[in-house]
Structure formats: C-alpha cells, structure tokens
Write a protein that holds these residues in place. Structure first.
Motif, mmCIF file in Angstrom:
data_model
loop_
_atom_site.group_PDB
_atom_site.id
_atom_site.type_symbol
_atom_site.label_atom_id
_atom_site.label_comp_id
_atom_site.label_asym_id
_atom_site.label_seq_id
_atom_site.Cartn_x
_atom_site.Cartn_y
_atom_site.Cartn_z
ATOM 1 N N SER A 197 4.651 14.723 -3.364
ATOM 2 C CA SER A 197 5.006 13.337 -3.221
ATOM 3 C C SER A 197 4.156 12.310 -4.254
ATOM 4 O O SER A 197 3.095 12.568 -4.257
ATOM 5 C CB SER A 197 4.881 12.489 -1.813
ATOM 6 O OG SER A 197 5.727 13.305 -0.903
ATOM 7 N N ILE A 198 5.056 11.664 -4.997
ATOM 8 C CA ILE A 198 4.349 10.757 -6.018
ATOM 9 C C ILE A 198 4.346 9.601 -5.408
ATOM 10 O O ILE A 198 5.578 9.012 -5.228
ATOM 11 C CB ILE A 198 4.801 10.711 -7.365
ATOM 12 C CG1 ILE A 198 4.952 12.343 -7.946
ATOM 13 C CG2 ILE A 198 4.314 9.860 -8.209
ATOM 14 C CD1 ILE A 198 5.465 12.504 -9.314
ATOM 15 N N TYR A 199 3.590 8.693 -5.075
ATOM 16 C CA TYR A 199 3.496 7.355 -4.472
ATOM 17 C C TYR A 199 3.199 6.198 -5.477
ATOM 18 O O TYR A 199 2.137 6.575 -6.265
ATOM 19 C CB TYR A 199 2.449 7.219 -3.382
ATOM 20 C CG TYR A 199 2.544 8.117 -2.288
ATOM 21 C CD1 TYR A 199 3.399 7.551 -1.003
ATOM 22 C CD2 TYR A 199 2.232 9.139 -2.135
ATOM 23 C CE1 TYR A 199 3.617 8.451 0.052
ATOM 24 C CE2 TYR A 199 2.469 10.158 -1.088
ATOM 25 C CZ TYR A 199 3.363 9.661 0.093
ATOM 26 O OH TYR A 199 3.682 10.383 1.182
ATOM 27 N N THR A 200 4.159 5.472 -5.676
ATOM 28 C CA THR A 200 3.834 4.427 -6.748
ATOM 29 C C THR A 200 3.799 3.064 -6.039
ATOM 30 O O THR A 200 4.655 2.569 -5.457
ATOM 31 C CB THR A 200 5.148 4.384 -7.718
ATOM 32 O OG1 THR A 200 5.310 5.616 -8.364
ATOM 33 C CG2 THR A 200 5.050 3.228 -8.795
ATOM 34 N N CYS A 201 2.524 2.487 -6.015
ATOM 35 C CA CYS A 201 2.397 1.215 -5.351
ATOM 36 C C CYS A 201 2.255 0.133 -6.183
ATOM 37 O O CYS A 201 1.707 0.119 -7.393
ATOM 38 C CB CYS A 201 0.787 1.545 -4.656
ATOM 39 S SG CYS A 201 0.528 3.086 -3.797
ATOM 40 N N ALA A 202 2.443 -1.087 -5.801
ATOM 41 C CA ALA A 202 2.509 -2.363 -6.645
ATOM 42 C C ALA A 202 1.068 -2.655 -7.004
ATOM 43 O O ALA A 202 0.944 -3.251 -8.268
ATOM 44 C CB ALA A 202 3.005 -3.259 -5.798
ATOM 45 N N ASP A 203 0.098 -2.638 -6.065
ATOM 46 C CA ASP A 203 -1.312 -2.759 -6.567
ATOM 47 C C ASP A 203 -2.301 -1.741 -5.756
ATOM 48 O O ASP A 203 -1.817 -1.122 -5.116
ATOM 49 C CB ASP A 203 -1.720 -4.338 -6.215
ATOM 50 C CG ASP A 203 -1.154 -4.838 -4.884
ATOM 51 O OD1 ASP A 203 -1.579 -4.167 -3.894
ATOM 52 O OD2 ASP A 203 -0.721 -5.611 -4.659
ATOM 53 N N GLU A 204 -3.542 -2.042 -6.089
ATOM 54 C CA GLU A 204 -4.546 -1.348 -5.446
ATOM 55 C C GLU A 204 -4.568 -1.520 -3.897
ATOM 56 O O GLU A 204 -4.835 -0.609 -3.199
ATOM 57 C CB GLU A 204 -5.989 -1.896 -5.855
ATOM 58 C CG GLU A 204 -6.156 -1.349 -7.411
ATOM 59 C CD GLU A 204 -6.692 0.100 -7.579
ATOM 60 O OE1 GLU A 204 -7.152 0.823 -6.548
ATOM 61 O OE2 GLU A 204 -6.832 0.670 -8.458
ATOM 62 N N LYS A 205 -4.455 -2.704 -3.254
ATOM 63 C CA LYS A 205 -4.481 -3.118 -2.008
ATOM 64 C C LYS A 205 -3.410 -1.911 -1.371
ATOM 65 O O LYS A 205 -3.580 -1.501 -0.285
ATOM 66 C CB LYS A 205 -4.293 -4.630 -1.850
ATOM 67 C CG LYS A 205 -4.163 -5.045 -0.366
ATOM 68 C CD LYS A 205 -3.991 -6.275 -0.223
ATOM 69 C CE LYS A 205 -3.751 -6.939 1.113
ATOM 70 N NZ LYS A 205 -3.189 -8.104 1.358
ATOM 71 N N ILE A 206 -2.342 -2.229 -1.751
ATOM 72 C CA ILE A 206 -1.180 -1.541 -1.144
ATOM 73 C C ILE A 206 -1.543 0.221 -1.164
ATOM 74 O O ILE A 206 -1.370 0.839 -0.365
ATOM 75 C CB ILE A 206 0.277 -1.392 -1.789
ATOM 76 C CG1 ILE A 206 0.636 -2.812 -1.537
ATOM 77 C CG2 ILE A 206 1.172 -0.539 -1.377
ATOM 78 C CD1 ILE A 206 1.874 -3.449 -2.255
ATOM 79 N N ALA A 207 -2.185 0.422 -2.510
ATOM 80 C CA ALA A 207 -2.415 1.906 -2.424
ATOM 81 C C ALA A 207 -3.529 2.414 -1.464
ATOM 82 O O ALA A 207 -3.571 3.432 -0.681
ATOM 83 C CB ALA A 207 -3.104 2.406 -3.938
ATOM 84 N N THR A 208 -4.460 1.436 -1.069
ATOM 85 C CA THR A 208 -5.663 1.737 -0.063
ATOM 86 C C THR A 208 -4.895 1.803 1.115
ATOM 87 O O THR A 208 -5.033 2.780 2.007
ATOM 88 C CB THR A 208 -6.331 0.558 -0.359
ATOM 89 O OG1 THR A 208 -7.224 0.538 -1.526
ATOM 90 C CG2 THR A 208 -7.528 0.902 0.933
ATOM 91 N N GLN A 209 -3.933 0.927 1.400
ATOM 92 C CA GLN A 209 -3.000 0.917 2.909
ATOM 93 C C GLN A 209 -2.489 2.077 2.893
ATOM 94 O O GLN A 209 -2.530 2.735 3.995
ATOM 95 C CB GLN A 209 -2.155 -0.263 2.714
ATOM 96 C CG GLN A 209 -1.495 -0.326 4.062
ATOM 97 C CD GLN A 209 -0.390 -1.418 4.022
ATOM 98 O OE1 GLN A 209 -0.114 -2.046 3.024
ATOM 99 N NE2 GLN A 209 0.248 -1.657 4.998
#
Length: 174
Positions: A47-59
């Motif tokens: 799965s490739i996760y594309t997050c809007a920013d670092e905060k969301i990636a950490t979450q």
C-alpha cells in the motif's frame, strides 16, 4: 492467386481465429492444461500512503502500528477532508512503481516528500510467482490457443493429404 488467398483466409478464420474466440470451453481447457505458462512474477502486496503533511503521516503510522484496518484509517484521517490521505493498495510487480521497488522488503518505508505530499510504502508481504487467473491472461491464452489450433489443423491436413515430390518435375525447374 487472389481468389485462393481469400479462400485460405476465410478457411483459416473459420478453423483457427474465430474458433479460438467462440470456443470458450476449449479455450478454458487449453488454459487449464497450460496455466504454468501464464505466471505472475514475484510481486509485493503493498500500500502506498500519500498524506497531505507530516502530521497526518505520523498519525497514519501510529494507526498502522495499532493494526487498524485501511478502512478505519481512511475514515478517521479523512473526516475533515478527503485530501488528507489517499491509499493505493494492490500487488505490485517489479518495475511497476519505483517507490515500491526501492522498498521491496516487508515493512514500512521511510517518508518521501513528493509534490508537497508525504508518502510512504507499507509492504505487507512478497507474493511468490503464481499462475494468472484466466481473465488476467485471456489475450495471451487466446493467441496461444490459435497457434495450437493452427498446428493441429495443419497436422491433420498433412495426415489426410501426404506431400509427395515428383523428382523428375522438380529437376526441370531452374
């Protein structure tokens, strides 16, 4: 010559090309006998996760550690905006996606920033080579079945009408 060519084309269409398309039972039997010829190479279930920013990636990473399902993660993270997280999950072949290729072993990759978004890959497992499903290889199977039908047809014609060469006539041709 033209007439003979048209006749041969029409006969080949009936005996080989159209038959391979219309004979679904024969096509499936041919596939079952030869399914080892239609294998997937090693693939990565990822799965490739594309997050809007670092905060969301950490979450998202924290939720993955808690073994939350992908649906649960998407529902939670995308409550406020559908643009917070996009996920692409499938079995990737090598050279299909360079980011997955760079992180080919099971586990979660480091973050990669691309176009202002934070991306990471979760490789769940590596899949061993296995036969493709009939619908995934139908085009190749149909082409091989047509070749098989043509060889069988030519073989039956050779048995029915053996070729003999008149050596005396052959020697007169220069």
């Amino acid at each position: 010559e033209y007439r003979d060519g048209i006749l041969l084309f029409d006969l080949t269409d009936k005996k080989v090309w159209s038959k391979a398309v219309k004979d679904t039972v024969g096509l499936k039997e041919f596939y079952e006998k030869n399914k080892q010829n239609y294998l997937w190479e090693q693939r990565a279930d990822a799965s490739i996760y594309t997050c809007a920013d670092e905060k969301i990636a950490t979450q998202v990473r924290a939720m993955l550690k808690k073994n939350k399902s992908q649906k649960e993660i998407l529902d939670e993270v995308n409550k406020k905006s559908q643009l917070n997280l996009q996920v692409e999950s499938k079995a990737f072949q090598q050279k299909e996606n360079s980011f997955v290729d760079a992180n080919w072993n099971p586990g979660i990759s480091a973050n990669k920033i691309e176009n202002g978004k934070v991306m990471f890959v979760e490789v769940k497992k590596l899949l061993k080579p296995e036969p493709k499903a009939f619908n995934e290889s139908k085009g190749l199977v149909t082409a091989d079945y047509q070749n098989y039908l043509e060889k069988e047809w030519i073989s039956s014609l050779k048995k029915k009408y053996p070729v003999t060469v008149d050596k005396q006539v052959l020697s007169t041709i220069q």
